[in-house]
Scaffold this active site. Structure first.
Site, PDB file in Angstrom:
ATOM      1  N   SER A 187     -17.317 -27.064   8.935  1.00 24.93           N
ATOM      2  CA  SER A 187     -17.148 -25.912   8.061  1.00 24.93           C
ATOM      3  C   SER A 187     -18.350 -25.810   7.124  1.00 24.93           C
ATOM      4  O   SER A 187     -19.478 -25.687   7.596  1.00 24.93           O
ATOM      5  CB  SER A 187     -15.820 -26.017   7.299  1.00 24.93           C
ATOM      6  OG  SER A 187     -15.494 -24.800   6.679  1.00 24.93           O
ATOM      7  N   ASP A 400     -10.366 -20.953  15.815  1.00 23.99           N
ATOM      8  CA  ASP A 400     -10.719 -21.069  14.397  1.00 23.99           C
ATOM      9  C   ASP A 400     -10.248 -19.839  13.624  1.00 23.99           C
ATOM     10  O   ASP A 400     -10.602 -18.713  13.955  1.00 23.99           O
ATOM     11  CB  ASP A 400     -12.229 -21.241  14.251  1.00 23.99           C
ATOM     12  CG  ASP A 400     -12.634 -21.743  12.878  1.00 23.99           C
ATOM     13  OD1 ASP A 400     -12.095 -21.238  11.873  1.00 23.99           O
ATOM     14  OD2 ASP A 400     -13.505 -22.629  12.799  1.00 23.99           O
ATOM     15  N   HIS A 440      -9.456 -24.528  12.912  1.00 19.73           N
ATOM     16  CA  HIS A 440     -10.606 -24.779  12.043  1.00 19.73           C
ATOM     17  C   HIS A 440     -10.797 -26.278  11.814  1.00 19.73           C
ATOM     18  O   HIS A 440     -10.060 -26.895  11.048  1.00 19.73           O
ATOM     19  CB  HIS A 440     -10.440 -24.067  10.710  1.00 19.73           C
ATOM     20  CG  HIS A 440     -11.645 -24.154   9.830  1.00 19.73           C
ATOM     21  ND1 HIS A 440     -12.876 -23.658  10.196  1.00 19.73           N
ATOM     22  CD2 HIS A 440     -11.822 -24.700   8.605  1.00 19.73           C
ATOM     23  CE1 HIS A 440     -13.750 -23.873   9.235  1.00 19.73           C
ATOM     24  NE2 HIS A 440     -13.131 -24.510   8.261  1.00 19.73           N
TER      25      HIS A 440
END
Length: 526
Positions: A187, A400, A440
């Site tokens: 991320s 995601d 994610h």
């Protein structure tokens, strides 16, 4: 057993104990040896393996009050000045089972949170590991307000400072120093990995960068633009989580079998272009349990469309279909996305009272023009990293819900075009693996257990672990042709239902058989 026969065992036990005592003694005295510019040692402590380490100084929004440590290690906690008005909180974890490898962890969101679970994970694998708080504490963007030095730490300086200090400390603590240096992050951590590649190409030999938040400023604007599509939860354009499930089920119905197997997993979203008219409620329908309105269908179509700027320039690709269930409570919940709100309030406009519900695409242009410290992290010429011999392995979950996996494909294309390299040439130093069924950074409906952290761990073998695959690539020259993911029955540590080999981009997985879809050998990268 005679006393004489016990002597070798006693001698061995004494040697082991002496070694343990030597490590602990070295740790106990290490703090007094640290005399580095701008480094202020808070404490140094020996932590035995198995300890549930309490973290009283960790900000409450960071969500971790303790962390189990699997390996004996020496913990060094510091504050490091990055300017006259800014500093980072930095920790270095030096394991007893040191393998000669240095590693830096990354961060997430806008947060100033040391990711202790990544420190524990990598130190447990024998890496001397550092992690920092990104120059501020907690998950809010409020510390950025009228503090450009804090923004600079967040943009790039925190990671690089931790690398510089960490490498110096390793040479002081271990007589052998270190052989190779690595990075692991997802991320914002993925963006930080690519920022290091772009700005400091000699910092790492190997970078594992997951779901990278590069194209950062446009990502911020893309994330908030969903509110302008869905409206509040009282709007006709809004879909409830139950309605998003209707949408998701229809998308899976239309796109699941494209890869040859009906397993509930979409392998390649590039081939998925759902026709949403199929679930519009019939005129006069008394219930909308299994359908959506025409207005809502338009909302879904706009959500799944690319994001363009005021002059028609592509700012950010579409949200990939298949992520609806995970995204509905975060991105489409009838409120502006909180990270985006903070960025606009405390960075773009320096106005804590800025109203996020009034955002327009003109605001996206203002934010992009600002781009503090080139936080975009969108430079496509990474030839300096290539020439330095660096390797980067990036992965991105196709489910995601926060960062579109299409953005990683877009960056891959930008690098190829900018450097004039095709996939075979890029393979020498840059490999990208889309991961079907992964949300994610972790979680999801499919085989997301790829070993990028404690929550996805399924063994330390290179074929089962992206970090150790990178080590094998850097140190033995054996590059990964796939990354294997595990589908857990109920989260990490539960039985593995099946495994799947995730293909190296631009190839994609196709079910060929024979055998069930749960057989990884029934799939082929084409």
């Amino acid at each position: 057993m005679t006393k004489l026969s016990l002597l070798p065992l006693l001698a061995l036990a004494s040697a082991v104990l002496a070694k343990q005592d030597a490590f602990q003694a070295k740790c106990a005295s290490f703090g007094h040896r640290i005399k580095l510019p701008n480094v202020h040692v808070n404490f140094v402590e020996y932590v035995p393996g198995g300890t549930n380490l309490t973290l009283p100084d960790n900000h409450v929004t960071c969500g971790a009050s303790s962390q189990i440590v699997s390996a004996d290690m020496c913990r060094v906690a510091m504050a490091v000045d990055t300017s006259k008005s800014s500093q980072i909180t930095l920790e270095a974890w030096f394991p007893r089972n040191y393998t000669g490898r240095f590693l830096s962890t990354g961060n997430g969101g806008l947060s100033g949170c040391i990711q202790y679970y990544d420190l524990a994970y990598t130190a447990g694998l024998g890496f001397a590991t550092v992690g920092a708080n990104n120059g501020h504490n907690g998950t809010s963007g409020k510390p950025f307000y009228q503090h450009p030095e804090v923004i600079e730490d967040f943009a790039y300086r925190s990671i690089h400072t931790g690398v510089v200090v960490g490498k110096q400390l390793i040479k002081m603590f271990y007589s052998e120093g270190f052989d190779k240096s690595y990075y692991l992050g997802c991320s914002t951590g993925g963006r930080q990995g690519f920022k290091s590649i772009q700005k400091y190409p000699n910092d790492f030999d190997g970078v594992v960068a997951g779901a990278p938040a590069f194209n950062f400023v446009n990502l911020i604007s893309w994330s908030i633009h969903f509110y302008s599509i869905t409206g509040s939860n009282t709007s006709d354009t809004y879909l409830s989580p139950a309605s998003w499930k209707v949408v998701h089920d229809e998308i899976v119905r239309q796109c699941d079998g494209i890869d040859g197997a009906k397993d509930g997993i979409i392998e390649d979203t590039d081939l998925c272009h759902p026709i949403l008219e199929t679930i519009i409620c019939k005129p006069g329908a008394s219930s909308t349990t299994n359908c959506i309105t025409g207005t809502q269908a338009k909302t879904v179509r706009n959500v799944l469309s690319p994001f363009y700027g005021v002059n028609g320039t592509l700012l950010y690709p579409r949200m990939q279909p298949g992520s609806e269930l995970f995204a509905s409570s975060i991105m489409y919940n009838g409120q502006p996305f909180s990270y985006s709100t903070d960025w606009y309030r405390y960075v773009v406009y320096n106005n804590p009272n800025w109203d996020a519900t009034k955002w327009t695409v003109e605001d996206a242009a203002v934010a992009l023009a600002q781009n503090p410290y080139n936080i975009q992290t969108w430079d496509a010429d990474i030839s300096s990293f290539q020439k330095a011999g660096g390797k980067v392995l990036t992965y991105h979950g196709i489910q995601d819900q926060l960062i579109s996996s299409d953005n990683s494909k877009l960056y891959y294309a930008r690098v190829a075009e900018t450097m004039g390299l095709g996939p075979e040439e890029l393979d020498d130093f840059y490999r990208f693996f889309p991961v079907s069924g992964m949300a994610h950074c972790s979680g999801g409906d499919g085989a997301y257990g790829i070993g990028n952290g404690l929550r996805t761990y399924n063994g330390a073998e290179p074929e089962n672990n992206v970090l150790m695959a990178m080590v094998q690539w850097v140190e033995k020259g054996v590059a990964p042709e796939f990354i294997r993911g595990a589908k857990f029955s109920n989260g990490v540590g539960s039985p593995v239902e099946y495994t799947r080999k995730h293909c190296k981009y631009p190839r994609r997985n196709v079910y060929k058989g024979p055998g069930n879809y749960s057989d990884e050998n029934a799939w082929e990268c084409v």
